[in-house]
Motif scaffolding. Structure first.
Motif, short mmCIF file in Angstrom:
data_model
loop_
_atom_site.label_atom_id
_atom_site.label_comp_id
_atom_site.label_asym_id
_atom_site.label_seq_id
_atom_site.Cartn_x
_atom_site.Cartn_y
_atom_site.Cartn_z
N ALA A 51 -36.44 8.71 -19.53
CA ALA A 51 -36.27 9.63 -18.40
C ALA A 51 -35.65 10.95 -18.84
CB ALA A 51 -35.39 8.97 -17.35
N SER A 52 -35.99 12.01 -18.11
CA SER A 52 -35.43 13.32 -18.41
C SER A 52 -33.98 13.39 -17.94
CB SER A 52 -36.25 14.42 -17.73
OG SER A 52 -36.04 14.34 -16.34
N GLU A 53 -33.29 14.42 -18.47
CA GLU A 53 -31.87 14.60 -18.15
C GLU A 53 -31.64 14.71 -16.63
OE1 GLU A 53 -28.33 14.18 -19.52
OE2 GLU A 53 -30.07 14.23 -20.87
N HIS A 54 -32.49 15.49 -15.96
CA HIS A 54 -32.23 15.72 -14.53
C HIS A 54 -32.49 14.45 -13.71
CE1 HIS A 54 -36.41 16.13 -12.98
NE2 HIS A 54 -35.81 15.95 -11.81
N VAL A 55 -33.45 13.63 -14.14
CA VAL A 55 -33.69 12.36 -13.44
C VAL A 55 -32.47 11.45 -13.61
CG1 VAL A 55 -35.09 10.25 -13.37
CG2 VAL A 55 -36.23 12.47 -13.54
N LEU A 56 -31.94 11.39 -14.83
CA LEU A 56 -30.77 10.54 -15.09
C LEU A 56 -29.56 10.99 -14.27
CD1 LEU A 56 -31.12 10.04 -18.97
CD2 LEU A 56 -31.53 8.34 -17.15
N THR A 57 -29.36 12.31 -14.17
CA THR A 57 -28.25 12.82 -13.35
C THR A 57 -28.45 12.45 -11.89
OG1 THR A 57 -28.23 14.69 -14.86
CG2 THR A 57 -26.88 14.89 -12.88
N ALA A 58 -29.67 12.65 -11.40
CA ALA A 58 -29.95 12.38 -9.98
C ALA A 58 -29.72 10.91 -9.65
CB ALA A 58 -31.38 12.79 -9.62
N ILE A 59 -30.19 10.00 -10.52
CA ILE A 59 -30.05 8.58 -10.17
C ILE A 59 -28.60 8.12 -10.25
CG2 ILE A 59 -32.45 8.04 -10.80
CD1 ILE A 59 -31.36 6.55 -13.25
N LYS A 60 -27.81 8.85 -10.99
CA LYS A 60 -26.39 8.52 -11.04
C LYS A 60 -25.68 8.96 -9.75
CE LYS A 60 -25.13 9.14 -15.40
NZ LYS A 60 -24.64 10.11 -16.41
N GLU A 61 -26.14 10.09 -9.21
CA GLU A 61 -25.46 10.66 -8.03
C GLU A 61 -25.98 10.13 -6.70
OE1 GLU A 61 -25.76 14.88 -8.33
OE2 GLU A 61 -24.38 14.95 -10.04
N VAL A 62 -27.20 9.63 -6.71
CA VAL A 62 -27.82 9.30 -5.42
C VAL A 62 -27.15 8.08 -4.78
CG1 VAL A 62 -29.63 7.69 -6.20
CG2 VAL A 62 -30.07 9.24 -4.27
#
Ligand code: ATP
Ligand code: MG
Length: 430
Positions: A51-62
């Motif tokens: 996964a890309s960096e922004h996907v990883l950040t989003a799934i952590k925050e969601v």
């Protein structure tokens, strides 16, 4: 471009969806999400290594119940809902949900109805709750279509009125400048006045207000009434119309609401047969007397226990006819051969009353006499009585409770489940 979740298939190749995060499951190397919109649910799978960096950040925050936009590649997979999953290239949090939530949308153990109604916007995110309102909408759609196709004119009558339809205590007084006014308990008098106007067939689907003090599972203080009035018709004619309308409404739901019925786990949706059996009031009382313990006799109204006992015996939708004139409203027409009974009817589901109707009194003097006989003052009905002096055709009609139709059709335990924001003795918010 946004695709409704139900339309996402492996054949679409890629897809962009918008929806709510229904469930989150993190298995270390893999994260799974269920995303829900009003059409369905899809699994979104994130292989973390790829996964890309922004996907990883989003799934952590969601958080659960956040609104997200996700686009990516659709893959066939047996184990996921709908046999497909979405692997995201874009995972955007549009609107984050706070947690904990006042009501858990995916909660396995159902919450109390009161808790659910307090957070109705969350409650209605549940597919089985949304299904009730999808079906209610289909019912209202079909009723409109049926009545328009039978030549009816849709009318809108005032809900703020000066006089009670039937007198009595079931009225909400309101402050109306310097006058006393009430919320209308029924469009009865107005739909009858439109018979004098020559409209011949009218209907209204609108709110009725009843200040019933008791809290029951089948009464609301604000309900929706489907009201019909027909000129040059007797009670039999409008009974035929009513049973056809009920049957056609069931047929429409059976044909158009399969997903909603499945969400409600209703597998054997039975369409009532026409004609509905017709029982006279005296027979109905005799059945109740045999089956219930409380004393009940000729001349009594049917209480809930009696309605259930008679309904159990009948086992289907039915009519009760030939009611004593004394217990029906003044506008019900007495029989010529025996004025102690009248041309009124109730249409019943085995569980409860759904509709009351009658051929109406169209003769001015008889109407005045019947108003007085009920202990009401004809002078306070001047606006209603005047049209009867200038050419009133014979007419008949009924009022059908929309919530009770939905409640009995879907086997709901409480009428409040058939209303988005019910009004009862204790509930004025939301
Ligand atoms: P009930 O005896 O069951 O309280 P009713 O005879 O007082 O009903 P009507 O005045 O005959 O009711 O109204 C016609 C229809 O409108 C009823 O058969 C019912 O389906 C619906 N209705 C009336 N009052 C209510 C209410 N308080 N809540 C929900 N539906 C109602
Ligand atoms: Mg009634």
């Amino acid at each position: 471009m946004r695709i409704p979740i139900q339309d996402v298939t492996p054949e679409t190749g890629t897809a962009e969806i918008f929806g709510w995060v229904h469930e989150v499951r993190d298995l270390g190397g893999l994260a799974f999400f269920l995303i829900r919109d009003r059409t369905g649910i899809i699994q979104v799978t994130v292989p973390k290594k790829k996964a890309s960096e922004h996907v990883l950040t989003a799934i952590k925050e969601v958080s659960r119940e956040s609104v997200v936009r996700i686009s990516g590649t659709v893959k066939a997979i047996d184990k996921a809902p709908g046999g497909r999953e979405l692997v995201p290239e874009v995972f955007q949090i549009i609107s984050r949900s706070e947690s904990p939530m006042p009501l858990d949308v995916v909660e396995k153990v159902p919450a109390e109805l009161d808790t659910r109604l307090d957070s109705r916007f969350l409650d209605a995110r549940r597919p089985r709750v949304a299904a009730v309102f999808t079906i209610r909408s289909a019912v209202i759609h079909k009723v409109n279509e049926f009545l328009f196709s039978h030549g009816f004119v849709n009318i809108t009558t005032p809900k703020v009125v000066a006089a009670a339809t039937e007198g009595g205590t079931e009225l909400f007084p309101i402050a109306y400048f310097e006058k006393e006014a009430f919320l209308n308990q029924s469009p009865q008098l107005y739909k009858q006045m439109m018979m004098a106007a020559g409209f011949e067939k009218v209907f209204e689907i609108g709110p009725i207000f009843r200040a019933e003090e008791h809290n029951t599972t089948k009464h609301l203080n604000e309900a929706t009434s489907i009201d019909v009035e027909v000129s040059f018709a007797d009670h039999y004619e409008v009974m035929n119309l009513l049973e056809d309308l009920v049957r056609d409404t069931y047929l429409h739901v059976a044909d158009h609401c399969q997903d909603a019925l499945a969400n409600l786990e209703i597998r054997d949706f039975a369409v009532p047969d026409c004609p509905f059996p017709r029982l006279n009031y005296a027979e109905a009382i005799a059945i109740a007397q045999k089956k219930i313990e409380e004393p009940i006799g000729y001349g009594d109204d049917l209480n809930s226990a009696a309605e259930r006992a008679i309904g159990e015996e009948m086992g289907c939708h039915y009519f009760i006819v030939d009611w004593p004139t004394e217990i029906k409203p003044y506008y019900a027409m007495p029989f010529e051969h025996d004025p102690s009974i009248c041309k009124a009817f109730d249409m019943m589901h085995p569980r409860m009353e759904l509709s009351s109707g009658a051929q109406r009194v169209h003769q001015h003097d008889l109407l005045v006499q019947q108003i007085s006989a009920k202990g009401l003052n004809p002078e306070s009905f001047e606006f209603y009585l005047t049209p009867f002096r200038y050419g009133m055709p014979p007419h008949a009609g009924w009022g059908l409770g929309a919530e009770r139709v939905v409640m009995t059709m879907l086997g709901l335990g409480n009428i409040r489940e058939a209303v988005l924001f019910p009004r009862d003795r204790h509930r004025l918010v939301p």
